[in-house]
Write a protein that holds these residues in place. Structure first.
Motif, short mmCIF file in Angstrom:
data_model
loop_
_atom_site.label_atom_id
_atom_site.label_comp_id
_atom_site.label_asym_id
_atom_site.label_seq_id
_atom_site.Cartn_x
_atom_site.Cartn_y
_atom_site.Cartn_z
N UNK A 1 9.26 0.07 1.72
CA UNK A 1 9.88 -0.57 0.56
C UNK A 1 10.56 0.45 -0.35
N UNK A 2 9.88 1.56 -0.58
CA UNK A 2 10.41 2.64 -1.45
C UNK A 2 9.93 3.97 -0.89
N UNK B 1 6.80 -3.45 -10.91
CA UNK B 1 6.15 -2.52 -11.84
C UNK B 1 5.50 -1.36 -11.08
N UNK B 2 4.83 -1.68 -9.99
CA UNK B 2 4.20 -0.64 -9.17
C UNK B 2 5.26 0.33 -8.67
N UNK C 1 5.94 10.46 -0.23
CA UNK C 1 5.04 9.35 0.09
C UNK C 1 5.87 8.08 0.05
N UNK C 2 5.29 7.01 0.57
CA UNK C 2 6.03 5.77 0.77
C UNK C 2 5.24 4.59 0.21
N UNK D 1 0.86 -1.18 0.00
CA UNK D 1 0.00 0.00 0.00
C UNK D 1 0.90 1.23 0.00
N UNK D 2 0.35 2.35 -0.45
CA UNK D 2 1.08 3.61 -0.40
C UNK D 2 0.51 4.47 0.72
#
Length: 176
Positions: A170-171, A53-54, A153-154, A5-6
């Motif tokens: 994660x990113x 991909x996301x 945002x994450x 999730x973001x």
């Protein structure tokens, strides 16, 4: 398969203030302050190639930092309360960021988010808390409006559970 999730992170000083709202409600499972966030887009359980991909697609988002406003406490669940939350004002920049993520993620063939975007920070998950007890709890808790600047945002991952973390970054996608 990762569950992704973001979201927007909650600054530690604000998380500390929100943590002061804990306690005094039977049936509440309080969320760890390290896991406070504002969910932008729940993606769900996906395979690793789709997860990559996301992560790559989200890197295309270009936004400027913006102010996020928390404005009081509430609950979700109607007659059967299921969560205590800090409400977040749905400002233009916040809603636009969420909508852009929704569009990008749907391009990958991931189904649309069925729930209406209602920005909030979950403070506790409820199990069996009577509505009157939740109303009493909220009537005695004063949480004034607080603001912070979102500068990124994450992309988070979580384990398959009943919710509430632990969440892993994660990113990170900086604004500006």
């Amino acid at each position: 398969m990762p569950r992704l999730f973001t979201g927007l992170e909650i600054p530690p000083d604000l998380a500390g203030e929100l943590a002061m709202m804990r306690g005094g409600l039977s049936g509440a499972r309080w969320i760890d302050t390290d896991n406070y966030h504002i969910t932008l887009r729940f993606i769900g359980d996906i395979d690793m190639p789709t997860a990559r991909e996301v992560a790559t697609l989200l890197d295309d988002i270009r936004r400027q930092p913006f102010t996020v406003t928390l404005e009081g406490l509430s609950f979700f669940g109607g007659d059967k309360p299921r969560a205590i939350v800090a409400k977040v004002q749905p400002s233009g920049p916040l809603v636009e960021l969420q909508a852009e993520q929704e569009r990008l993620i749907r391009r990958l063939g991931i189904p649309p988010e069925p729930r209406k975007f209602t920005p909030h920070v979950t403070l506790a998950r409820l199990r069996g808390a009577p509505g009157i007890a939740v109303a009493d709890y909220l009537s005695y808790r004063g949480f004034l409006t607080r603001r912070f600047t979102a500068d990124r945002f994450v992309l988070f991952s979580s384990r398959d559970s009943v919710g509430g973390g632990p969440y892993i970054t994660e990113e990170v996608y900086p604004f500006g």
